[in-house]
Design an enzyme around this catalytic site. Structure first.
Site, PDB file in Angstrom:
ATOM      1  N   LYS A 247      50.157  75.541  -0.215  1.00 45.55           N
ATOM      2  CA  LYS A 247      48.949  74.789   0.125  1.00 45.55           C
ATOM      3  C   LYS A 247      48.456  74.060  -1.119  1.00 45.55           C
ATOM      4  CE  LYS A 247      44.560  75.223   2.594  1.00 45.55           C
ATOM      5  NZ  LYS A 247      43.656  76.119   3.348  1.00 45.55           N
ATOM      6  N   GLU A 335      38.303  86.623  16.773  1.00 45.55           N
ATOM      7  CA  GLU A 335      36.895  86.761  17.130  1.00 45.55           C
ATOM      8  C   GLU A 335      36.672  87.832  18.200  1.00 45.55           C
ATOM      9  OE1 GLU A 335      37.575  82.646  15.523  1.00 45.55           O
ATOM     10  OE2 GLU A 335      38.549  83.854  17.085  1.00 45.55           O
ATOM     11  N   ARG A 363      34.765  81.876  21.578  1.00 41.98           N
ATOM     12  CA  ARG A 363      36.091  82.454  21.823  1.00 41.98           C
ATOM     13  C   ARG A 363      36.011  83.936  22.172  1.00 41.98           C
ATOM     14  NH1 ARG A 363      40.186  79.304  18.944  1.00 41.98           N
ATOM     15  NH2 ARG A 363      41.160  81.164  18.098  1.00 41.98           N
TER      16      ARG A 363
END
Length: 591
Positions: A247, A335, A363
């Site tokens: 990244k 979640e 969610r």
């Protein structure tokens, strides 16, 4: 480096005209192009820099948009956008009326599916592949690029579980860089690390799920990438390619500090150094008020625990994770698990502060109802990024929480006027409320430099009169009510306008509302959430139930999705900015 190759590319067809030897130069030009623009316009940087070679390779080998390509979450899709006809307008990225920071079907035929929340790509691409089979098209390729943090989510596992027993022609590319926004966590992360080291157990988890597994391979090596993608293009059935990337690749600062450079704000494109901001005299961010306050409370109350689904930095739970690591939990992008785990902790006598962005709590809606509210377990939900969030746009605005939570029995809902009230409600909740509560607060900074004051207990269902008036009452909830003192003072008839702050959306302060409806001709409600089913709806229901005939005007988000732009721009569009509020007051006064 001048963008000599990139200038000639307006579609993947142009890309395919290049020789394989030219692709490393194109990769460098594409990186520089992204760095040039994001350094001044801001946006998600590290994720896109990490998949430049992979992006070029996919479009070089596959035939998009005939072949479907989905980028999970979409943080990493900047290179994809630039190569698929949006190079000339990329500088409008995340700006009002510009292109979205995430893939969006309405924006381009190359965006096969809209993304913004994680872990949706496998289910969506499987649906498309099954549809292609049903239509007799078994040759079309369906590609989903998903990160190692996103693939650990329950929904991604559900998709993998189903895909493995189909003959769907899908290719899952696992972009493994060991980080989402924060470093990846969990047993799957450890497994993938062992795969990279060559120390994993003999059985491969993806092969056991019936995927044709390849990897791990170097995601920055064109020779390896192109060879493997070309081979997989001809392989039928469910496939998974494990790609290792870095990244922030190509910008040293972004590689070394991957959390900060996920979305770094403005920076020097040559050195990578962040443009310094003078925050010394500014009020704190709401997230930091939460983060420091939970540590302060947890040091006193040993039963307090903190939970976040993959957002320790964004929620500022990182402060508790640093100071009291055994009582602060990053559960990954999960979640549903976060909410039900919090319920289990509450049942066992702990005091869980479950910190989830408002848009992400959507969610876990069933878990909020079934596992928390139905059993009346005292979970304390801290909903960060409530209201309009700005340039992340429609996928991230937290404008539905008041409506989707208000209908749930047992659940209290609180929206503080400022950061001091946020602290006091956190303090009050951990004293022993016997039911669940949602405390919602916005992205950005509060108002008070001197915010760390002595705790005060808040009476459940209380409210406050901020200004007395005679004709029109403004009834607001949350920090958006701070606009009202300026609005009222700028009106020539400010004595006619009263202002009331109702932090509790549930339960409402009925005594206060009876007083307001008795003493004012008209009522304007103000909220930074959707009008349908929200705070204004609750006030209107109160009026109907008590047979009040006063005029009521509800100000909030209309029944439409609000796109990206600055918060000020979006408040103006939603007509909850200062000028629009003045206009509403004037219209009522003259009616």
């Amino acid at each position: 480096m001048p963008h000599t190759l990139l200038n000639s590319i307006n579609s993947p067809d142009d890309l395919k005209k290049l020789s394989q030897k030219q692709l490393p130069q194109l990769a460098q030009e594409l990186r520089n192009f992204i760095i040039d623009i994001v350094s001044t316009k801001e946006g998600h940087l590290g994720a896109s820099l990490g998949v430049i070679e992979l992006t070029i390779a996919i479009h070089y080998i596959f035939n998009c948009p005939i072949d479907n390509l989905i980028w999970d979450v979409g943080h990493q899709a900047y290179g994809h956008k630039i190569l698929t006809g949006r190079k000339g307008i990329f500088e409008t990225n995340r700006q009002l009326n510009g292109i979205s920071g995430f893939p969006k079907m309405e924006e381009s035929i190359y965006d096969a599916f809209g993304t913004g929340h994680s872990s949706t790509s496998i289910s969506a691409i499987l649906g498309m592949a099954i549809a292609a089979n049903l239509k007799g098209d078994s040759n079309k390729n369906h590609i989903a690029v998903i990160g190692d943090a996103s693939i650990a989510s329950g929904m991604a596992f559900e998709g993998l579980n189903h895909a493995g027993v189909t003959d769907a022609n899908i290719l899952i590319i696992l972009n493994d860089n060991a980080i989402g926004i924060d470093p990846s966590v969990g047993a799957l992360k450890k497994y993938l690390t062992n795969v990279k080291k060559g120390t994993a157990k003999d059985e491969n988890i993806f092969e056991c799920l019936n995927f044709d597994y390849t990897g791990p391979i170097d995601g920055h090596n064109f020779d390896v990438l192109l060879t493997e993608l070309e081979r997989l293009q001809k392989v039928k059935g469910p496939k998974l390619l494990h790609v290792i990337t870095t990244k922030g690749k190509g910008l040293q600062q972004a590689e070394e500090n991957q959390v900060t450079y996920h979305a770094p704000g403005k920076f020097n494109k040559i050195t990578g150094d962040l443009i310094p901001k003078n925050n010394s005299l500014l009020a704190p961010k709401y997230q930091d008020v939460f983060g420091h306050t939970i540590v302060e409370l947890a040091l006193i109350n040993k039963n307090i625990v903190g939970i976040t689904p993959a957002m320790p930095t964004g929620s500022s739970l990182k402060y508790m994770m640093e100071k009291i690591p055994n009582r602060a939990f990053d559960v990954g992008i999960a979640e549903q698990h976060a909410v039900t785990m919090a319920a289990g902790m509450a049942k066992a006598g702990l005091i869980p502060f479950c910190n989830i962005y408002s848009t992400f709590l959507q969610r876990a809606y069933d878990q909020v109802i079934h596992d928390v509210a139905l059993q009346n377990l005292p979970v304390i939900f801290c909903l960060d990024r409530a209201g309009l969030v700005g340039q992340d746009g429609a996928t991230h605005h937290g404008v539905y929480d008041l409506a989707y939570l208000r209908c749930i029995p047992n659940l209290l809902i609180f929206s503080p006027l400022n950061e001091i009230e946020l602290r006091n409600m956190m303090y009050t909740a951990q004293l022993g409320i016997k039911q669940p509560i949602a405390i919602r607060y916005p992205r950005g900074r509060g108002l008070n430099v001197d915010w760390k004051q002595e705790f005060k207990k808040i009476t459940i269902g209380s409210s406050s009169e901020l200004k007395k008036g005679t004709k029109i009452a403004i009834v607001s909830t949350g920090p958006i009510g701070n606009k009202m003192s300026k609005v009222i003072n700028e009106l020539g008839y400010k004595n006619e306008i009263g202002h009331y702050h109702l932090p509790f959306i549930k339960p409402l302060d009925n005594d206060r509302l009876h007083n307001i409806f008795t003493n004012y001709e008209s009522i304007i409600t103000l909220e930074d959430g959707c009008k349908k089913g929200g705070f204004g709806s609750a006030i209107a229901e109160f009026a109907i139930n008590n047979r009040y005939k006063n005029t009521i005007k509800i100000l909030g988000i209309s029944d439409t999705f609000i796109e990206h732009g600055t918060i000020k721009q979006l408040q103006k569009i939603a007509k909850i900015d200062e000028q629009s509020i003045k206009q509403s007051i004037n219209e009522l006064r003259l009616s």
